[in-house]
Design a protein around this motif. Structure first.
Motif, PDB file in Angstrom:
ATOM      1  N   GLY A 203      48.611  45.044  40.041  1.00 36.83           N
ATOM      2  CA  GLY A 203      47.217  44.684  40.267  1.00 36.83           C
ATOM      3  C   GLY A 203      46.336  45.902  40.479  1.00 36.83           C
ATOM      4  O   GLY A 203      45.186  45.938  40.022  1.00 36.83           O
ATOM      5  N   GLY A 204      46.871  46.931  41.152  1.00 31.37           N
ATOM      6  CA  GLY A 204      46.112  48.161  41.357  1.00 31.37           C
ATOM      7  C   GLY A 204      45.778  48.861  40.052  1.00 31.37           C
ATOM      8  O   GLY A 204      44.649  49.344  39.862  1.00 31.37           O
ATOM      9  N   PHE A 205      46.732  48.904  39.119  1.00 30.07           N
ATOM     10  CA  PHE A 205      46.473  49.504  37.806  1.00 30.07           C
ATOM     11  C   PHE A 205      45.399  48.717  37.062  1.00 30.07           C
ATOM     12  O   PHE A 205      44.481  49.297  36.465  1.00 30.07           O
ATOM     13  CB  PHE A 205      47.754  49.547  36.970  1.00 30.07           C
ATOM     14  N   ALA A 206      45.531  47.377  37.071  1.00 33.19           N
ATOM     15  CA  ALA A 206      44.535  46.554  36.393  1.00 33.19           C
ATOM     16  C   ALA A 206      43.163  46.715  37.040  1.00 33.19           C
ATOM     17  O   ALA A 206      42.143  46.791  36.344  1.00 33.19           O
ATOM     18  CB  ALA A 206      44.968  45.090  36.421  1.00 33.19           C
ATOM     19  N   GLY A 207      43.117  46.772  38.374  1.00 33.32           N
ATOM     20  CA  GLY A 207      41.851  46.986  39.067  1.00 33.32           C
ATOM     21  C   GLY A 207      41.229  48.327  38.723  1.00 33.32           C
ATOM     22  O   GLY A 207      40.003  48.442  38.588  1.00 33.32           O
ATOM     23  N   LEU A 208      42.067  49.362  38.577  1.00 35.50           N
ATOM     24  CA  LEU A 208      41.566  50.674  38.174  1.00 35.50           C
ATOM     25  C   LEU A 208      40.962  50.608  36.774  1.00 35.50           C
ATOM     26  O   LEU A 208      39.923  51.219  36.505  1.00 35.50           O
ATOM     27  CB  LEU A 208      42.698  51.703  38.219  1.00 35.50           C
TER      28      LEU A 208
END
Length: 417
Positions: free
Chosen positions: A264-269
């Motif tokens: 989720g952090g990668f997608a949010g970035l």
């Protein structure tokens, strides 16, 4: 007593991977063909520095979403919710970026995506909800939540509305001194192959955002963590055989949670990149399906970071055709695709796969006919090119893929006892 000899294990479907020398040879061949097509058609824009720079900027959010999918699926969790997590990243990134500056916005974009990852992990890991159902629910929830939040955060701000944020300060861009200008000069010479290579490399060192450099660096970093550390080995074992991993003392739930939250952090970035770097403003519907295309890039890359990067670059390039002389360039690329299909048909004949070879040859002939009977393609085709390429790539590469064995399978602690 006769002892039966153990039979050699036959490689399973998708177990063969293209070696690095062969891959480099294929890339070199495609570059040569592209240069030939450029000279024939006069479409110099297909390998221009500007085209490649735009393609890189458009490939970054797709690649980041794909990296998110890679982390989750290597731990055995299918993450269809990448699109929703990107949406959360765009909104949280824009909201915090407008309030406290772009780098704070980047941090909040990551946090927004991680919130979506936490929800997906709770649903799939703790409660064993079907992964696809959970992902679709997160996509719908993220879309509704951001639209609701925008009404009382951006609507009353100067330059904002219920569907758009006010402008966000830029992170800035930079070129690599000397190298960027030199490669651009070479590219403008329009020499065979040399100018094309100069355009490709020049696009990677021109008009760069600091966040682009970070995103590119995350690809080898992901490979190193997942394939060269004990943490990565344990995480990948959860996606291959969680029962065996648990028997060796691995806390499978913990690693699945970590993987999905990082995902989720990668997608949010990637979402924050869209709202802070790509446009300096949040827009409703800004992701435009890039989470799904990132998932397609991950599958195209056979769940490997390097292949994923190539897939993201391909999709970013086709997307960039919308922005820079699309109709002329796409018309030239029809000829390139037709030539590539001829080689594909010859390869299938060599493999004695006659039916696919005939189908490929027929499609190639139709592409040649389309190219010779038209001077340009409709703008609607240019707009649909990224999505057409997504479908084509997935359909053509489906036979040579190998996903993690336990990807998407339900798991309960202690089920192997």
């Amino acid at each position: 007593m006769t002892v039966a000899k153990p039979q050699a294990k036959k490689p399973g479907k998708g177990s063969r991977r293209m070696s690095l020398p062969v891959l480099l040879l294929v890339i070199a061949g495609v570059l040569v063909l592209t240069s030939v097509v450029r000279l024939i058609t006069g479409a110099d824009g297909i390998t221009s520095t500007g085209q490649m720079s735009t393609a890189l900027r458009l490939a970054v959010p797709i690649g980041l979403a794909g990296l998110g999918g890679l982390w989750a699926e290597r731990a055995g969790v299918v993450n269809i919710g990448l699109e929703g997590m990107m949406i959360l990243g765009t909104w949280f990134g824009a909201w915090a970026g407008y309030q406290w500056g772009p780098w704070t916005g980047v941090a909040f974009g990551i946090i927004g995506g991680m919130l979506g990852g936490v929800l997906h992990a709770i649903a799939t890991v703790t409660f064993n909800v079907n992964h696809i159902v959970s992902g679709v629910a997160i996509n719908i929830l993220a879309l509704g939540t951001t639209r609701y939040l925008s009404k009382f955060t951006f609507e009353n701000e100067p330059g904002g509305s219920s569907k758009q944020s006010p402008g966000i300060d830029s992170l800035g861009t930079f070129d690599i001194p000397g190298l960027s200008s030199g490669l651009n000069t070479l590219n403008e010479k329009h020499w065979f192959l040399v100018s094309d290579i100069a355009g490709l490399i020049g696009g990677l060192v021109t008009d760069l955002s600091p966040l682009t450099v970070v995103a590119v660096a995350l690809v080898p970093a992901t490979w190193w963590v997942l394939w060269r550390t004990a943490f990565g080995l344990r995480l990948r074992s959860c996606g291959e055989n969680p029962v065996a991993a648990e028997s060796l003392g691995v806390n499978v739930y913990k690693y699945k949670y970590l993987a999905v939250i990082i995902s989720g952090g990668f997608a949010g970035l990637g979402g924050a990149f869209l709202s802070i770097v790509a446009s300096n403003v949040y827009l409703d519907g800004q992701t435009a399906g890039r989470g799904y295309i990132g998932l397609a890039a991950m599958i195209f890359g056979n769940w490997m970071p390097g292949g994923l990067a190539l897939g993201a670059g391909l999709f970013g390039y086709t997307d960039s055709l919308n922005l820079r002389g699309g109709t002329t360039n796409v018309h030239a690329l029809i000829l390139l695709l037709a030539i590539l299909l001829v080689f594909g048909a010859a390869y299938l004949l060599w493999k004695k796969r006659y039916t696919p070879a005939v189908v490929t040859a027929v499609v190639s002939a139709l592409m040649f006919l389309w190219y010779t009977s038209t001077n340009e393609v409709p703008k609607q085709v240019v707009s649909a090119t990224p999505y057409i390429v997504t479908l084509l790539v997935l359909s053509l590469s489906a036979q040579s893929l190998r996903m993690p064995k336990a990807d998407g399978m339900p798991y309960r602690r202690g089920q192997g006892k």
